[in-house]
Design an enzyme around this catalytic site. Sequence first.
Site, PDB file in Angstrom:
ATOM      1  CE1 TYR A 142       2.553 -73.659 -35.038  1.00 38.88           C
ATOM      2  CE2 TYR A 142       3.911 -75.411 -34.108  1.00 38.88           C
ATOM      3  CZ  TYR A 142       2.871 -74.948 -34.231  1.00 38.88           C
ATOM      4  OH  TYR A 142       1.683 -75.410 -33.716  1.00 38.88           O
ATOM      5  CE  LYS A 146       2.377 -73.135 -31.240  1.00 35.95           C
ATOM      6  NZ  LYS A 146       0.885 -72.835 -30.732  1.00 35.95           N
TER       7      LYS A 146
END
Length: 253
Positions: A142, A146
Amino acid sequence: MSENNMNRTALVFGATGAVGKQLLKDVLKNGTYAKVVSVGRRPVELDESIPQDKLVQKTVDFENLEAHRDDFKNVSDVFCCLASTRSDAGSAKKFVTIDQTYVLNSAKLIQEENKPTNSDLAPVHFLYCSSMGADKDSMFLYTKTKGQTEAKLAETGFEKVSIFNPGLLEVVEPRTRPRLMEPIFVALYKPINSLFGLNQVNSVVSVGKAMHRVAEDSSIKPIDASKVKKSVIGSLVSAYNCADIEALGNSKQ
């Protein structure tokens, strides 16, 4: 807000999401744009209390963005709240596709369709809702995804790129896909966050308002001056952390 945006167009990605919907509502209620375009995989539903005379909704196929080039022309500020999780997406590969590939492919088309002939940088302010802990070298999918997206947006070719790194999100409307542990984490962590002044919990309303304020007021900068840099290609890149977001989102200005 210090800038006159009466002839400007705002483009919003991910307006059906928790942050994107609150941002869109704030832009429609308090913004000075001549036109607001919401782009997503499905239309966003708004109640009658939200003025919608300036709103244009575009449903696009992110697997075939070439067919939607005209929707990305003549834009001034781009708010990107398009995001997912591995659980929502169904697999790690699909998560990266939604969370990164769709974002970067959209950004590339926007840059191409708004680039003047005498400059490599499009006169567009691209505002991206990322996450606390984003790091392109992270070991976690994750935060790594990003962080990679942030780095690539800085080199896409916009005059300005603003990155927002909110912490744990406190939602105000039920998510389309409920995240069962999210309200539990918020309920447990919010008192600790408040007691010790950690600034690691942000309401989605605050995030949306902060992004909108930064777009319409060029005088706003992150609290930490070192978070404003020029990218390799010359884009002005600013990164706003949880404390910045909370201060901007709760300001009465």
